[in-house]
Scaffold this active site. Structure first.
Site, PDB file in Angstrom:
ATOM      1  N   GLY A 108      30.795  45.392  45.577  1.00  0.00           N
ATOM      2  CA  GLY A 108      31.562  44.463  44.748  1.00  0.00           C
ATOM      3  C   GLY A 108      31.480  44.890  43.287  1.00  0.00           C
ATOM      4  O   GLY A 108      31.410  46.079  42.981  1.00  0.00           O
ATOM      5  N   ARG A 109      31.478  43.901  42.408  1.00  0.00           N
ATOM      6  CA  ARG A 109      31.483  44.211  40.963  1.00  0.00           C
ATOM      7  C   ARG A 109      30.245  45.014  40.552  1.00  0.00           C
ATOM      8  O   ARG A 109      30.349  46.087  39.944  1.00  0.00           O
ATOM      9  CB  ARG A 109      31.544  42.901  40.154  1.00  0.00           C
ATOM     10  CG  ARG A 109      32.883  42.202  40.192  1.00  0.00           C
ATOM     11  CD  ARG A 109      32.786  40.845  39.532  1.00  0.00           C
ATOM     12  NE  ARG A 109      31.946  39.960  40.329  1.00  0.00           N
ATOM     13  CZ  ARG A 109      32.397  38.943  41.068  1.00  0.00           C
ATOM     14  NH1 ARG A 109      33.667  38.650  41.060  1.00  0.00           N
ATOM     15  NH2 ARG A 109      31.569  38.215  41.780  1.00  0.00           N
ATOM     16  N   ILE A 110      29.044  44.501  40.892  1.00  0.00           N
ATOM     17  CA  ILE A 110      27.821  45.162  40.428  1.00  0.00           C
ATOM     18  C   ILE A 110      27.607  46.465  41.192  1.00  0.00           C
ATOM     19  O   ILE A 110      27.248  47.492  40.598  1.00  0.00           O
ATOM     20  CB  ILE A 110      26.595  44.218  40.542  1.00  0.00           C
ATOM     21  CG1 ILE A 110      26.831  42.974  39.666  1.00  0.00           C
ATOM     22  CG2 ILE A 110      25.314  44.928  40.103  1.00  0.00           C
ATOM     23  CD1 ILE A 110      25.823  41.852  39.857  1.00  0.00           C
ATOM     24  N   ARG A 164      19.288  39.428  45.782  1.00  0.00           N
ATOM     25  CA  ARG A 164      18.488  38.232  46.062  1.00  0.00           C
ATOM     26  C   ARG A 164      17.357  38.624  47.010  1.00  0.00           C
ATOM     27  O   ARG A 164      17.574  39.382  47.971  1.00  0.00           O
ATOM     28  CB  ARG A 164      19.341  37.132  46.711  1.00  0.00           C
ATOM     29  CG  ARG A 164      20.293  36.395  45.765  1.00  0.00           C
ATOM     30  CD  ARG A 164      19.574  35.484  44.765  1.00  0.00           C
ATOM     31  NE  ARG A 164      20.507  34.771  43.911  1.00  0.00           N
ATOM     32  CZ  ARG A 164      20.905  35.189  42.701  1.00  0.00           C
ATOM     33  NH1 ARG A 164      20.438  36.307  42.181  1.00  0.00           N
ATOM     34  NH2 ARG A 164      21.741  34.457  41.984  1.00  0.00           N
ATOM     35  N   GLU A 202      10.533  33.244  45.307  1.00  0.00           N
ATOM     36  CA  GLU A 202      10.268  33.217  43.865  1.00  0.00           C
ATOM     37  C   GLU A 202       9.779  31.844  43.425  1.00  0.00           C
ATOM     38  O   GLU A 202      10.293  30.840  43.933  1.00  0.00           O
ATOM     39  CB  GLU A 202      11.551  33.561  43.099  1.00  0.00           C
ATOM     40  CG  GLU A 202      11.917  35.009  43.236  1.00  0.00           C
ATOM     41  CD  GLU A 202      13.235  35.367  42.558  1.00  0.00           C
ATOM     42  OE1 GLU A 202      13.647  34.666  41.624  1.00  0.00           O
ATOM     43  OE2 GLU A 202      13.847  36.347  42.981  1.00  0.00           O
ATOM     44  N   HIS A 221      12.894  38.861  37.748  1.00  0.00           N
ATOM     45  CA  HIS A 221      14.289  38.405  37.881  1.00  0.00           C
ATOM     46  C   HIS A 221      15.006  38.393  36.523  1.00  0.00           C
ATOM     47  O   HIS A 221      15.393  37.334  36.010  1.00  0.00           O
ATOM     48  CB  HIS A 221      14.338  37.017  38.542  1.00  0.00           C
ATOM     49  CG  HIS A 221      15.654  36.745  39.205  1.00  0.00           C
ATOM     50  ND1 HIS A 221      15.802  35.937  40.305  1.00  0.00           N
ATOM     51  CD2 HIS A 221      16.909  37.189  38.913  1.00  0.00           C
ATOM     52  CE1 HIS A 221      17.067  35.877  40.655  1.00  0.00           C
ATOM     53  NE2 HIS A 221      17.771  36.639  39.825  1.00  0.00           N
ATOM     54  N   ILE A 222      15.170  39.595  35.960  1.00  0.00           N
ATOM     55  CA  ILE A 222      15.777  39.714  34.620  1.00  0.00           C
ATOM     56  C   ILE A 222      17.079  40.504  34.645  1.00  0.00           C
ATOM     57  O   ILE A 222      17.495  41.067  33.629  1.00  0.00           O
ATOM     58  CB  ILE A 222      14.794  40.364  33.606  1.00  0.00           C
ATOM     59  CG1 ILE A 222      14.257  41.709  34.138  1.00  0.00           C
ATOM     60  CG2 ILE A 222      13.656  39.407  33.270  1.00  0.00           C
ATOM     61  CD1 ILE A 222      13.499  42.530  33.107  1.00  0.00           C
TER      62      ILE A 222
HETATM   63  P1  NAP Z   1      30.566  40.493  44.306  1.00  0.00           P
HETATM   64  O1  NAP Z   1      31.515  41.137  43.356  1.00  0.00           O
HETATM   65  O2  NAP Z   1      31.010  39.325  45.128  1.00  0.00           O
HETATM   66  O3  NAP Z   1      30.011  41.662  45.263  1.00  0.00           O
HETATM   67  C1  NAP Z   1      29.308  41.430  46.444  1.00  0.00           C
HETATM   68  C2  NAP Z   1      29.849  42.406  47.493  1.00  0.00           C
HETATM   69  O4  NAP Z   1      29.063  42.277  48.675  1.00  0.00           O
HETATM   70  C3  NAP Z   1      31.303  42.096  47.853  1.00  0.00           C
HETATM   71  O5  NAP Z   1      32.060  43.289  47.924  1.00  0.00           O
HETATM   72  C4  NAP Z   1      31.147  41.433  49.205  1.00  0.00           C
HETATM   73  O6  NAP Z   1      32.289  41.585  50.007  1.00  0.00           O
HETATM   74  C5  NAP Z   1      29.980  42.206  49.776  1.00  0.00           C
HETATM   75  N1  NAP Z   1      29.380  41.548  50.940  1.00  0.00           N
HETATM   76  C6  NAP Z   1      29.367  40.227  51.271  1.00  0.00           C
HETATM   77  N2  NAP Z   1      28.705  40.044  52.425  1.00  0.00           N
HETATM   78  C7  NAP Z   1      28.297  41.264  52.828  1.00  0.00           C
HETATM   79  C8  NAP Z   1      27.581  41.732  53.958  1.00  0.00           C
HETATM   80  N3  NAP Z   1      27.168  40.892  54.907  1.00  0.00           N
HETATM   81  N4  NAP Z   1      27.345  43.056  54.071  1.00  0.00           N
HETATM   82  C9  NAP Z   1      27.786  43.929  53.126  1.00  0.00           C
HETATM   83  N5  NAP Z   1      28.487  43.558  52.043  1.00  0.00           N
HETATM   84  C10 NAP Z   1      28.734  42.234  51.892  1.00  0.00           C
HETATM   85  O7  NAP Z   1      29.258  40.001  43.554  1.00  0.00           O
HETATM   86  P2  NAP Z   1      28.529  40.671  42.281  1.00  0.00           P
HETATM   87  O8  NAP Z   1      29.033  40.058  41.042  1.00  0.00           O
HETATM   88  O9  NAP Z   1      28.558  42.158  42.430  1.00  0.00           O
HETATM   89  O10 NAP Z   1      27.032  40.124  42.515  1.00  0.00           O
HETATM   90  C11 NAP Z   1      26.317  40.466  43.687  1.00  0.00           C
HETATM   91  C12 NAP Z   1      25.042  39.640  43.789  1.00  0.00           C
HETATM   92  O11 NAP Z   1      24.099  40.104  42.853  1.00  0.00           O
HETATM   93  C13 NAP Z   1      25.225  38.147  43.442  1.00  0.00           C
HETATM   94  O12 NAP Z   1      25.657  37.403  44.572  1.00  0.00           O
HETATM   95  C14 NAP Z   1      23.850  37.730  42.977  1.00  0.00           C
HETATM   96  O13 NAP Z   1      23.125  37.127  44.012  1.00  0.00           O
HETATM   97  C15 NAP Z   1      23.189  39.051  42.576  1.00  0.00           C
HETATM   98  N6  NAP Z   1      22.873  39.100  41.129  1.00  0.00           N
HETATM   99  C16 NAP Z   1      21.562  39.160  40.733  1.00  0.00           C
HETATM  100  C17 NAP Z   1      21.252  39.229  39.393  1.00  0.00           C
HETATM  101  C18 NAP Z   1      19.830  39.306  38.930  1.00  0.00           C
HETATM  102  O14 NAP Z   1      19.478  38.659  37.945  1.00  0.00           O
HETATM  103  N7  NAP Z   1      18.965  40.085  39.554  1.00  0.00           N
HETATM  104  C19 NAP Z   1      22.262  39.225  38.421  1.00  0.00           C
HETATM  105  C20 NAP Z   1      23.585  39.173  38.862  1.00  0.00           C
HETATM  106  C21 NAP Z   1      23.882  39.104  40.220  1.00  0.00           C
HETATM  107  P3  NAP Z   1      33.406  40.410  49.923  1.00  0.00           P
HETATM  108  O15 NAP Z   1      33.749  40.182  48.497  1.00  0.00           O
HETATM  109  O16 NAP Z   1      34.528  41.003  50.708  1.00  0.00           O
HETATM  110  O17 NAP Z   1      32.761  39.213  50.554  1.00  0.00           O
END
Ligand code: NAP
Length: 318
Positions: A156-158, A237, A266, A284-285
């Site tokens: 996805g985005r990240i 997560r 956590e 978690h930063i």
């Molecule tokens: P995103 O753009 O929605 O990307 C997530 C990707 O994972 C999407 O392409 C999604 O596909 C895919 N996905 C969903 N279920 C899956 C599965 N079972 N197997 C494989 N791929 C799967 O989200 P993002 O903005 O990149 O963020 C991702 C996650 O990072 C967040 O949900 C958050 O929990 C975590 N995060 C953590 C921090 C931190 O402080 N450490 C900061 C920011 C984010 P679909 O879109 O087709 O469902």
């Protein structure tokens, strides 16, 4: 006219508070600790909008205790802490902060990749402990990053932002994503199944949301498929990895190391994990830069304001 009431479960950057005060009567949880479930349950009785953290458990009980609540604005992109189904049933709009934290979180994933590969934290500790006696041929040898294979789970985005940085390291990028259309992903990256990803990756970085499908996506079976030289990075997560299986894999040298920003329970981190030298542990930063936290706060504020004004919020979940 009386302003609607908004409650924030912790302090967020000031520009967002100022913006919110134009529309709401704003109250912020005043204590220097996380609000308890019971305190929040009492508080939501009287509010119209809520800005919460990813650590606040917004379950059915909280939602049912909130007769006037119209918006739950999560100060994070991940919203696995909110019972979205229950919110929808109660006509409550759930919002999050996608996009604004993408690059900052990708930077942190890379900080972990580099720290693990080149033993940066261990080396820093070594110097501080007065152990540095001068250059030595075999001192603190790590692993190259340049030219290796990076496996991204969740493109996805990240995930894409992490992959983009890998091109500068001349890495081969492979990825697994359950739903993404490969046509939408740059052709530099190769879609593979999970087994192929585990077999071939030198670095594995997790970027899926936490859902019932991704909980314990990586456990004992998956560690058995990885290279013994692999380094696993998790900035998504904690519960996506079976933490006990990770500890065993690290102890038994099934993989070479791990870089973690998130944990299964956590803020509790098992002593066994803390005792290991082949892990880098962060609190978690992922999104913690001044610029990004301000952007997240402003987006969380605009989400709540839009909902209360009957408009479509910039980042709506349900
Ligand atoms: P995103 O753009 O929605 O990307 C997530 C990707 O994972 C999407 O392409 C999604 O596909 C895919 N996905 C969903 N279920 C899956 C599965 N079972 N197997 C494989 N791929 C799967 O989200 P993002 O903005 O990149 O963020 C991702 C996650 O990072 C967040 O949900 C958050 O929990 C975590 N995060 C953590 C921090 C931190 O402080 N450490 C900061 C920011 C984010 P679909 O879109 O087709 O469902």
């Amino acid at each position: 006219m009386k302003k609607p009431k908004l409650f924030i479960t912790n302090y967020i950057p000031e520009p967002a508070i100022k913006r919110l005060e134009e529309v709401f009567e704003v109250e912020i949880f005043p204590e220097n600790r996380a609000i308890t479930h019971e305190e929040l349950r009492k508080k939501v009785k009287e509010i119209d909008a809520l800005i919460c953290l990813l650590t606040d458990n917004i379950d059915r009980e909280i939602i049912e205790a909130a007769p006037h609540l119209k918006c739950i604005s999560v100060y994070a992109v991940g919203y696995n802490n909110v019972d979205v189904e229950s919110a929808t049933e109660h006509n409550i709009v759930v919002c999050n902060t996608p996009g604004v934290l993408t690059e900052t979180t990708a930077d942190l994933a890379w900080a972990l990749i580099m720290s693990c590969a080149r033993r940066i934290v261990e080396a820093d500790r070594f110097v501080r402990e007065g152990k540095f006696r001068g250059w030595e041929p075999m001192l603190m040898l790590g692993n190259d990053i340049f030219g290796k294979t990076l496996g991204i789970i969740g493109m996805g985005r990240i995930g894409r932002a992490v992959a983009h940085r890998a091109l500068g390291f001349d890495m081969k990028v492979i990825y697994y994503d359950s739903q993404v259309d490969p046509e939408s992903v740059p052709t530099d990256y190769i879609a593979v199944d999970l087994t192929t990803l585990f077999h071939n990756s030198d670095f594995i970085s997790i970027h899926t949301p936490l859902t019932p499908e991704t909980r314990h996506l990586i456990g004992e079976k998956e560690f058995n498929l990885m290279k013994s030289t692999a380094i696993l990075i998790n900035t998504a997560r904690g519960p996506i990895i079976d933490e006990q299986a990770l500890i065993s894999a690290l102890k038994e040298n099934k993989i070479a190391g791990a870089g973690l920003d998130v944990y299964e329970n956590e803020p509790i981190i098992p002593e066994e994990l803390i005792a290991l030298s082949n892990v880098v542990l962060l609190p978690h930063i992922g999104s913690a830069s001044y610029e990004t936290r301000t952007k997240m706060a402003l987006l969380a504020a605009e989400n709540a304001i839009a909902v209360i004004e009957g408009k479509n919020p910039p980042a709506r979940v349900n």
